[in-house]
Design a protein around this motif. Sequence first.
Motif, short mmCIF file in Angstrom:
data_model
loop_
_atom_site.label_atom_id
_atom_site.label_comp_id
_atom_site.label_asym_id
_atom_site.label_seq_id
_atom_site.Cartn_x
_atom_site.Cartn_y
_atom_site.Cartn_z
N GLY B 91 9.84 12.93 -11.94
CA GLY B 91 8.93 13.74 -12.74
C GLY B 91 9.54 15.01 -13.28
O GLY B 91 8.86 15.77 -13.98
N LYS B 92 10.81 15.27 -13.01
CA LYS B 92 11.36 16.55 -13.44
C LYS B 92 12.77 16.51 -13.98
O LYS B 92 13.33 17.56 -14.28
CB LYS B 92 11.24 17.57 -12.29
CG LYS B 92 11.86 17.15 -11.00
CD LYS B 92 11.40 18.10 -9.88
CE LYS B 92 12.11 17.83 -8.58
NZ LYS B 92 11.61 18.64 -7.47
N GLU B 94 15.58 15.11 -16.98
CA GLU B 94 15.58 14.93 -18.43
C GLU B 94 14.93 13.60 -18.83
O GLU B 94 14.15 13.53 -19.78
CB GLU B 94 17.04 14.96 -18.90
CG GLU B 94 17.26 14.67 -20.36
CD GLU B 94 18.75 14.49 -20.69
OE1 GLU B 94 19.05 14.33 -21.88
OE2 GLU B 94 19.59 14.48 -19.77
N TYR B 95 15.25 12.52 -18.11
CA TYR B 95 14.72 11.21 -18.48
C TYR B 95 13.23 11.11 -18.17
O TYR B 95 12.46 10.59 -18.97
CB TYR B 95 15.52 10.10 -17.80
CG TYR B 95 16.91 9.97 -18.36
CD1 TYR B 95 17.12 9.48 -19.64
CD2 TYR B 95 18.03 10.37 -17.63
CE1 TYR B 95 18.39 9.37 -20.18
CE2 TYR B 95 19.31 10.27 -18.16
CZ TYR B 95 19.49 9.77 -19.44
OH TYR B 95 20.74 9.67 -19.97
N LYS B 97 11.11 13.44 -18.10
CA LYS B 97 10.34 14.26 -19.04
C LYS B 97 10.14 13.56 -20.37
O LYS B 97 9.20 13.88 -21.10
CB LYS B 97 11.03 15.62 -19.24
CG LYS B 97 10.80 16.55 -18.06
CD LYS B 97 11.31 17.94 -18.36
CE LYS B 97 11.01 18.86 -17.18
NZ LYS B 97 11.35 20.26 -17.48
N MET B 100 11.21 8.13 -19.78
CA MET B 100 12.17 7.06 -19.53
C MET B 100 12.50 7.03 -18.04
O MET B 100 13.61 7.27 -17.62
CB MET B 100 13.42 7.32 -20.39
CG MET B 100 14.14 6.06 -20.82
SD MET B 100 15.37 6.50 -22.09
CE MET B 100 16.85 5.98 -21.22
N TYR B 101 11.45 6.72 -17.23
CA TYR B 101 11.58 6.79 -15.78
C TYR B 101 12.65 5.84 -15.25
O TYR B 101 13.19 6.05 -14.18
CB TYR B 101 10.26 6.43 -15.08
CG TYR B 101 9.03 7.16 -15.56
CD1 TYR B 101 9.08 8.40 -16.18
CD2 TYR B 101 7.76 6.59 -15.35
CE1 TYR B 101 7.92 9.05 -16.58
CE2 TYR B 101 6.61 7.23 -15.74
CZ TYR B 101 6.68 8.45 -16.37
OH TYR B 101 5.54 9.07 -16.77
N SER B 102 12.90 4.78 -15.99
CA SER B 102 13.89 3.79 -15.55
C SER B 102 15.25 4.44 -15.31
O SER B 102 16.06 3.92 -14.55
CB SER B 102 14.04 2.71 -16.61
OG SER B 102 14.39 3.30 -17.86
N HIS B 103 15.51 5.56 -16.00
CA HIS B 103 16.80 6.21 -15.87
C HIS B 103 16.69 7.55 -15.14
O HIS B 103 17.58 8.39 -15.25
CB HIS B 103 17.46 6.35 -17.25
CG HIS B 103 17.96 5.04 -17.75
ND1 HIS B 103 17.12 4.03 -18.16
CD2 HIS B 103 19.22 4.53 -17.85
CE1 HIS B 103 17.82 2.99 -18.51
NE2 HIS B 103 19.09 3.25 -18.33
N ASP B 129 4.34 11.35 -5.65
CA ASP B 129 3.36 11.80 -6.63
C ASP B 129 3.55 11.14 -7.99
O ASP B 129 2.58 10.96 -8.74
CB ASP B 129 3.43 13.33 -6.81
CG ASP B 129 2.61 14.07 -5.76
OD1 ASP B 129 1.68 13.48 -5.20
OD2 ASP B 129 2.91 15.26 -5.53
N ASN B 130 4.78 10.83 -8.34
CA ASN B 130 5.06 10.21 -9.64
C ASN B 130 5.35 8.72 -9.55
O ASN B 130 5.60 8.10 -10.57
CB ASN B 130 6.24 10.92 -10.32
CG ASN B 130 5.84 12.27 -10.89
OD1 ASN B 130 5.21 12.36 -11.94
ND2 ASN B 130 6.16 13.33 -10.18
N LEU B 132 3.53 6.45 -7.29
CA LEU B 132 2.37 5.69 -6.82
C LEU B 132 1.20 5.94 -7.76
O LEU B 132 1.17 6.95 -8.47
CB LEU B 132 1.98 6.14 -5.40
CG LEU B 132 3.00 5.91 -4.29
CD1 LEU B 132 2.54 6.58 -2.99
CD2 LEU B 132 3.23 4.41 -4.05
#
Lengths: 346, 346, 346, 346
Positions: B91-92, B94-95, B97, B100-103, B129-130, B132
């Motif tokens: 959650g914090k 660069e990706y 934000k 692009m959570y995969s990275h 928190d990010n 589930l």
Amino acid sequence: MKALVYHGPGKKSLEEKPRPVITASTDAIVKILKTTICGTDLHIMKGDVPEVTDGRIIGHEGVGVIEEVGSSVSNFKTGDHVLISCITSCGKCEYCKKGMYSHCTDGGWVLGHLIDGTQAEYVRIPHADNSLYHIPAGADEEALVMLSDILPTGCECGVLNGQVKPGDTVAIVGSGPIGLAALLTAQFYTPAEIIMIDTDDNRLNVAKTFGATQTINSATANVVETVKALTNGKGVDTAIEAVGIPVTFELCQSIIAPGGCIANIGVHGKSATLHLETLWSQNITITTRLVDTVTTPMLLKTVQSNKLQPKKLITHHFKLDEIMAAYDTFGNAAKEKALKVILTND
Amino acid sequence: MKALVYHGPGKKSLEEKPRPVITASTDAIVKILKTTICGTDLHIMKGDVPEVTDGRIIGHEGVGVIEEVGSSVSNFKTGDHVLISCITSCGKCEYCKKGMYSHCTDGGWVLGHLIDGTQAEYVRIPHADNSLYHIPAGADEEALVMLSDILPTGCECGVLNGQVKPGDTVAIVGSGPIGLAALLTAQFYTPAEIIMIDTDDNRLNVAKTFGATQTINSATANVVETVKALTNGKGVDTAIEAVGIPVTFELCQSIIAPGGCIANIGVHGKSATLHLETLWSQNITITTRLVDTVTTPMLLKTVQSNKLQPKKLITHHFKLDEIMAAYDTFGNAAKEKALKVILTND
Amino acid sequence: MKALVYHGPGKKSLEEKPRPVITASTDAIVKILKTTICGTDLHIMKGDVPEVTDGRIIGHEGVGVIEEVGSSVSNFKTGDHVLISCITSCGKCEYCKKGMYSHCTDGGWVLGHLIDGTQAEYVRIPHADNSLYHIPAGADEEALVMLSDILPTGCECGVLNGQVKPGDTVAIVGSGPIGLAALLTAQFYTPAEIIMIDTDDNRLNVAKTFGATQTINSATANVVETVKALTNGKGVDTAIEAVGIPVTFELCQSIIAPGGCIANIGVHGKSATLHLETLWSQNITITTRLVDTVTTPMLLKTVQSNKLQPKKLITHHFKLDEIMAAYDTFGNAAKEKALKVILTND
Amino acid sequence: MKALVYHGPGKKSLEEKPRPVITASTDAIVKILKTTICGTDLHIMKGDVPEVTDGRIIGHEGVGVIEEVGSSVSNFKTGDHVLISCITSCGKCEYCKKGMYSHCTDGGWVLGHLIDGTQAEYVRIPHADNSLYHIPAGADEEALVMLSDILPTGCECGVLNGQVKPGDTVAIVGSGPIGLAALLTAQFYTPAEIIMIDTDDNRLNVAKTFGATQTINSATANVVETVKALTNGKGVDTAIEAVGIPVTFELCQSIIAPGGCIANIGVHGKSATLHLETLWSQNITITTRLVDTVTTPMLLKTVQSNKLQPKKLITHHFKLDEIMAAYDTFGNAAKEKALKVILTND
């Protein structure tokens, strides 16, 4: 030929008029097979659209068969069955090139407005190559009359401008034909909830059968409180205004969630109050639009694949020479439980 | 606790392992209620994913109940029922934000890969928190297991990247679970036609019941000719690759219309040939993507509003301590007519 | 009139040909004032474009003055100064309506290809209303020749498809005229860094004066290592391929960051290897495009407001009857330090 | 420590206050190096923002150095130089996940509003990992103060929401600091014309040096007629409202072209009239937005690459303990020719 002619506020008649002729090489003459009456036609009849002058044949919707084409028409030939777009597009001005046909510098909404329209046996269609669409073989032509105006209007001005997305909550204020057209096409994008708001229980019941997940009668319920209760206090992602008066536009401002879109479809005669003192920080988008009919090819595909059933919008049928009675029915829509009426010329 | 453990290519066992503990203040410990097996898990078992080391607990999908949370977890508390995302997001970075959570630089696909996973009685979830999602009251938890990976993958990598739009023609190459997930979520956007392509008639029959409008068995039919015949010679607007081998990716290049999108979902072990000598002028878009699970909140809403029925993908049920048998069934999917299997821990 | 005529591979001559005449009511005859030679013309001369047949007048770029218009041309009249688009657009087919003029069913790239072109004293332009553009009063007509093809190509195929955004890092592989056109138009979107890659130091020096922030000579440097060093190991957000051979396309795959775009401009004669075994999980977009020239109106505005100086691309001037010498110069571009040559007909 | 404290309408003082301490594991304590005064701070001082209570330390902009971090802060450590965002983002709520940090359920605009702010020697920053940004080595820290609020606000609320594109014509109503921030960032997208409108000739002259192509003094000229004359009667593609009163918002409605965007930046205290009776058919988009600061990483890159020079906005310098004088100067901006003032704490 027979035609419905406007003669000033409150005066119309079905009368004999000369058949239209080709006046430019890009024209087509279309024999009308089916046409309909639009809410805008009622406004014209009241005198609310002063550009419409005495003697004008009304109507901007319909399907027909090509009677004759001008020398530079290449997409159509005599005998082709066609859908008439309510918007005329030259295909070569700055606006047409960016898909904003509504503002075509040699077209836009002209049919039954600035030139003679479709509530007649024949109509002249300027810029035919860009303003008519082929009717697919085997299509239900009556259903396609709904693609002349009402469905692209609901889809473009309401659904596309409103940025309806899967899982969203949408409110549609106004459950008349145009609000119902928005309801039908909103479902292209699979919102989780569609809340329909109107003062007429019959129309709200129709909305339920068309896919509304919630209905609110604004004559008897507190709409803002009800919407907030349905949305955990947040409001809706998209509010579609399909009435055209200040109070409904202002209602949209009261039920929109932060980050949401208010998409105006209504034809407004008066200004409205914009509550910038609260909305300035709410990351809201508000849109207006005269339909461009750029979605017509897509709508034809969704009808052909049975993803959209425009016929649901049709409640009454008349022959073209019964058009005075059809106006009466459509003009008393609530009492007659009328949505769209079909006029057949045969 | 019981857990399915990888011990090198071809070797796995259900064995006793220590229960995981909180190691960072952002962790949560989740008691697994339901989990499943992914095609990727079969690849791991074959040794195709060398980052997975001996002793690793496998699995990256599931629903459960929060057993314990770290001191800085604020969205969840003990007793909450949760959906586990296959992708961990801090959650914090660069990706994260940019969605692009995969990275994620401290996450991405780590569960059952770089850290212990969900095929166990308990699992530690970093960045809880990010990573589930709350399960709505009254939801069918078993169905939601399909939202850990397979449905966001089909939707994001296939449907969103493929830019599926109302009225479009879509081909999906591969009618396994992931292709079927793309088929289900493609319908969020109301394409006119969805052509499903596979070599297994059973899976093609399933696809028909899931909404495919056409099916082609590529073992017996000429796919390119058939697709061209179905599309007036033009090809499809979107081709979704859901297999992961050169031949199917190259097939997508042969059936795509000018202006179309090829959206790759498949996990590829080899390079493919890109026919730039023909495609350079065809205005084509090709995309790849490891699922980001940004659509999970939207998918939860579509399930809650019954616009999506994930349960259709579930064909078999086992208890967690029958997981070796579940792997046998899932590993013989064609013979067993298996799509997704559910493993229950109770 | 004088015209440059193709007579099979390796054979061309400047010869006398009949002046073109109006053959359709949508045609215009344009007297050429300025034209140029494109890299594609060199390919034609080598025989690489087999659709071009013996006797064809070559050329698809230029500005001129309207000599005569067909009866249904409405946007232009005799005496108007016009920019000729390399792409012919009918304005009324499915592709034109969605802005994909490159695939116009009665146009696309036809000039100097399937019909006679612009390296002549006169040219016939079909669908003139949609294929010509008015030259603003006071404009530098020579500079506008760059808007026939090279600048819309660099902008559409490279910059727009590459999704160049403020703050981004862009690599352009190939610093010839088309790569430089991409370099000029990339700056419309204010990327932080533009890395130009070529084997010719002269062209790289030109790129620096055109706005490149970094240059890499791929004949002497390790491009992948250098790019990684310049980007903290991540690679570039956008890689624009402006050469058209497998090795440069594959280089783009080696320098692209996760989430990045590879935009192909190059005209490829061979297939390339696509490294799906690494790219499948990298959230990459790859695009191809034949220029649509939809950006021409925008480019005219940026030239008129002096935000773009196309003249920088012009290095040599010839009279039209010196065209054989112009081909020699352009054909030895590196040695002659040639970018674009202007041929004047007066 | 010294701090500027609000004591009700019209009352403020520079006084001694306790240094802030870590209250949550996600907090950081930042020693302020440079801060500034915002127009919003003047509103607060007048009593226009009733949520600000007696005793509050004001200020939401600045750069500083990390003094201490909470236990779960991972992106920053003591001694790091940081840019403070005016918007606090938790990184894990529904709004933060979609990039709408302005509506963060545990943040948003809180600094110098609901919690103590930056016009002090030290400030506590909640959710530090998502609310601070590293200052690149070698950066001009004073210039970066402009990235706390004014430049993301001009860019996001004005330029991005206004959909500024290459070749467009843009009007910015209001040439104060925020309008000038929109002017600077509008040039990221290379519009052909930027028309700056204000009543202060000094500010209009500043706008010219910042890139405005036209200026109109609305105290002496007829703005609507002048804009129409500059745009061939069409109006502007984008109108950015940067004042916050009904008359300027209504002016935007009078100068917008069909298909255009009105992007509101102004903080409004009153509702405005929306002329739906004319705009309903004009295909207009109107947006509001509280800045999300999602563009901060991009803005840092454009500053580092010298594409943006924020320092231009700074006209006056004070020491932090001269802040009462700084308020006087900023409060008399027209007379003092003040844009932004810098307050240094050393």
